[in-house]
Scaffold this motif. Sequence first.
Motif, PDB file in Angstrom:
ATOM      1  N   ASP A 246     -17.334  -0.069 -38.086  1.00  0.00           N
ATOM      2  CA  ASP A 246     -15.916  -0.434 -37.993  1.00  0.00           C
ATOM      3  C   ASP A 246     -15.268  -0.354 -39.373  1.00  0.00           C
ATOM      4  OD1 ASP A 246     -16.325  -2.935 -39.414  1.00  0.00           O
ATOM      5  OD2 ASP A 246     -17.021  -3.801 -37.540  1.00  0.00           O
TER       6      ASP A 246
ATOM      7  N   SER B 204     -16.415   2.708 -32.280  1.00  0.00           N
ATOM      8  CA  SER B 204     -15.406   3.270 -31.376  1.00  0.00           C
ATOM      9  C   SER B 204     -14.631   4.385 -32.063  1.00  0.00           C
ATOM     10  CB  SER B 204     -14.441   2.179 -30.926  1.00  0.00           C
ATOM     11  OG  SER B 204     -13.604   1.775 -31.999  1.00  0.00           O
ATOM     12  N   CYS B 205     -13.993   5.219 -31.273  1.00  0.00           N
ATOM     13  CA  CYS B 205     -13.209   6.324 -31.808  1.00  0.00           C
ATOM     14  C   CYS B 205     -12.049   5.808 -32.656  1.00  0.00           C
ATOM     15  CB  CYS B 205     -12.688   7.198 -30.674  1.00  0.00           C
ATOM     16  SG  CYS B 205     -11.775   8.650 -31.226  1.00  0.00           S
TER      17      CYS B 205
ATOM     18  N   GLU C 294     -11.900   3.124 -34.497  1.00  0.00           N
ATOM     19  CA  GLU C 294     -12.399   2.705 -35.810  1.00  0.00           C
ATOM     20  C   GLU C 294     -12.797   3.929 -36.637  1.00  0.00           C
ATOM     21  OE1 GLU C 294     -12.581  -0.718 -36.958  1.00  0.00           O
ATOM     22  OE2 GLU C 294     -11.167  -0.680 -35.292  1.00  0.00           O
TER      23      GLU C 294
ATOM     24  N   GLN D 157     -18.393   6.886 -28.732  1.00  0.00           N
ATOM     25  CA  GLN D 157     -18.207   6.701 -30.171  1.00  0.00           C
ATOM     26  C   GLN D 157     -17.075   7.608 -30.675  1.00  0.00           C
ATOM     27  OE1 GLN D 157     -21.943   6.677 -32.352  1.00  0.00           O
ATOM     28  NE2 GLN D 157     -22.850   5.208 -30.961  1.00  0.00           N
TER      29      GLN D 157
ATOM     30  N   ASN E 253     -10.110   6.384 -21.813  1.00  0.00           N
ATOM     31  CA  ASN E 253      -9.565   5.500 -22.857  1.00  0.00           C
ATOM     32  C   ASN E 253      -8.141   4.994 -22.582  1.00  0.00           C
ATOM     33  OD1 ASN E 253     -11.503   5.161 -25.258  1.00  0.00           O
ATOM     34  ND2 ASN E 253     -11.627   7.351 -24.814  1.00  0.00           N
TER      35      ASN E 253
ATOM     36  N   MET F 127      -7.592   1.359 -23.419  1.00  0.00           N
ATOM     37  CA  MET F 127      -7.653   0.962 -24.827  1.00  0.00           C
ATOM     38  C   MET F 127      -6.293   1.113 -25.506  1.00  0.00           C
ATOM     39  SD  MET F 127     -10.781  -0.005 -25.241  1.00  0.00           S
ATOM     40  CE  MET F 127     -11.223   0.097 -26.988  1.00  0.00           C
TER      41      MET F 127
ATOM     42  N   ASN G  95     -14.733  -2.944 -26.704  1.00  0.00           N
ATOM     43  CA  ASN G  95     -14.897  -1.494 -26.594  1.00  0.00           C
ATOM     44  C   ASN G  95     -15.253  -1.178 -25.138  1.00  0.00           C
ATOM     45  OD1 ASN G  95     -15.477   1.209 -26.783  1.00  0.00           O
ATOM     46  ND2 ASN G  95     -17.050   1.009 -28.347  1.00  0.00           N
TER      47      ASN G  95
ATOM     48  N   GLY H 130     -17.096   2.148 -24.280  1.00  0.00           N
ATOM     49  CA  GLY H 130     -18.418   2.110 -24.893  1.00  0.00           C
ATOM     50  C   GLY H 130     -19.371   1.205 -24.135  1.00  0.00           C
TER      51      GLY H 130
ATOM     52  N   SER I 151     -22.421   0.696 -30.042  1.00  0.00           N
ATOM     53  CA  SER I 151     -21.013   0.788 -29.639  1.00  0.00           C
ATOM     54  C   SER I 151     -20.291  -0.542 -29.739  1.00  0.00           C
ATOM     55  CB  SER I 151     -20.896   1.320 -28.207  1.00  0.00           C
ATOM     56  OG  SER I 151     -21.415   0.401 -27.273  1.00  0.00           O
ATOM     57  N   THR I 152     -21.052  -1.647 -29.832  1.00  0.00           N
ATOM     58  CA  THR I 152     -20.393  -2.940 -29.950  1.00  0.00           C
ATOM     59  C   THR I 152     -20.455  -3.503 -31.361  1.00  0.00           C
ATOM     60  OG1 THR I 152     -22.395  -4.098 -29.233  1.00  0.00           O
ATOM     61  CG2 THR I 152     -20.780  -3.551 -27.537  1.00  0.00           C
TER      62      THR I 152
ATOM     63  N   GLY J  32     -16.476  -5.597 -30.279  1.00  0.00           N
ATOM     64  CA  GLY J  32     -16.383  -4.749 -29.102  1.00  0.00           C
ATOM     65  C   GLY J  32     -17.171  -5.267 -27.930  1.00  0.00           C
TER      66      GLY J  32
END
Length: 381
Positions: free
Chosen positions: A99, A134-135, A137, A162, A278, A281, A288, A291, A314-315, A323
Motif C-alpha cells: 500500500d 490493490s490496483c 494502491e 492486484q 471493480n 470500489m 479490497n 481481491g 491482497s489484504t 483491505g
Amino acid sequence: MRFPRNITGIDMRKTEELIMHSINAGVNYFDTAWIYPGSEEALGTIFEKNQVREKVFIATKLPIVYVKSAADFEKYLSQSLTRLKTDYIDYYLMHMITDFDQWTTLKSWGIESWLAEKKKTGQIRQIGFSFHGSCAEFLKVLDDYDWDHCLIQYNYFDENFQAGVTGLKEAAQTMPVMIMEPLLGGKLATGLPKTAVDIFKKANSRLSPAGWALNWIWNQEEPALLLSGMSDMAQLEENIRFAGNAQAGMLKEPELDVYRLALAAIHRSYKIQCTGCNYCMPCPKGVNIPGCFTAYNTMYALSYVAGMQQFVTSTGLTSERSGSPSQCSNCGKCEKHCPQHLPIMKYLAQVERRMEPFWLKFIGVCARAFLGKKRKKKKEQ
C-alpha cells in the motif's frame, strides 16, 4: 527462490548446472531477494566461479518489512552486495509494497535521497518496486516517484488481481514491467481442474498447461519480461523452448477462445461469481472487495494454500486499511454499484469466516502494532 534443494539447503551442484545452462541458452536476468534463503549467496558464488557477472543482470530487493530506520537501507544493500559478490546491483526493488503508506514511510526516512546517492555512485543502476496490493494502491505508488521499472503478479487466471491489466498498461507507458507468478506458483502448470487441462490438451496436445500460461503473457506487448521459477532441467529446457518461439501478437482468436473455455471450466468451481470489474470500489472502509473474492474463489478452484497466499497479499496485513473483509461496516454502497447484483456484504462475511482464522488475525494485529510503533517513533523524532 525455487532453486533445487537437498537436506542441507540449496543443492549447489544442480543449481549451478541450471544457471549456467540458462545463461548459455540466452537467459540474462536473474531475480532474487534478501529474504530468499540462500538465494543471493548461491547466485554470487556461481557467477563469480564462472566469471559471468558482466553477462547478466541481477535484480534483488530491499526487505522493507524489516527496515526500522534509514540506517537499514545501507545495511541491507551492503549485505546483498556481499552475498552476491558484486559491487553493483542492476535492478534494485523495494520488496513487496502492499500500500501507499509503506512507501510514504520509506520516504519519511529519506529513501529518495539515499537512492539518488546510490544511483550516482553506481551501486544501484535501476530502481523499482515489487507490488502485492490493490490496483488503486499500485497506481498511487507508481505516480509518486520516478521509477525505472516495476514487478507485478500477472497471469491469465489473475488478469484483474492486484495491479492487474489496468496497472500493467498504465506502468508500461513509462517503464519496463516485469511479470512474476506467470504460473501462479506452479498452480497453472500442475494444479488445474481436469476439465481445464483437457480443454488445453484438446486444442494443442503438444503444448503443456505451463506453455499456455507463459504464452498468454508473451502474447501481450506490455510485459518486458516474465519470471518463472524453475527447479529442474526439464522445466528449464521446456521454458527456454517456449520463450524461443514467443512473440507479441502470436495468439489468434481461436487460441484466445481456448483460454476463455479453460477459465470458464475453472470458474465453475467458484463460490462467488465476481467478475473483478471493480465497480464496487473504492470501499469507504478500504476493503479490497475484488481481491477478497478472488482469493476465496482460488481456494476452491485451485487449492487452500493458493487461496490463502492470495488473501494475505491482497489484504496487506501491515496496513491499518488492510483491505480485510472484517473492516466492512455494511454500508451497502458496494451493492448499489455491482452490475452482477451480488450480495457483497453477505459474501464478505463468508470470506472472513473462511479466510481469517484467529491465527491470521493475530499475526495482522501484531504486524500493524509493530509498524505503528515505528511510525509513531518516527513522527516523534
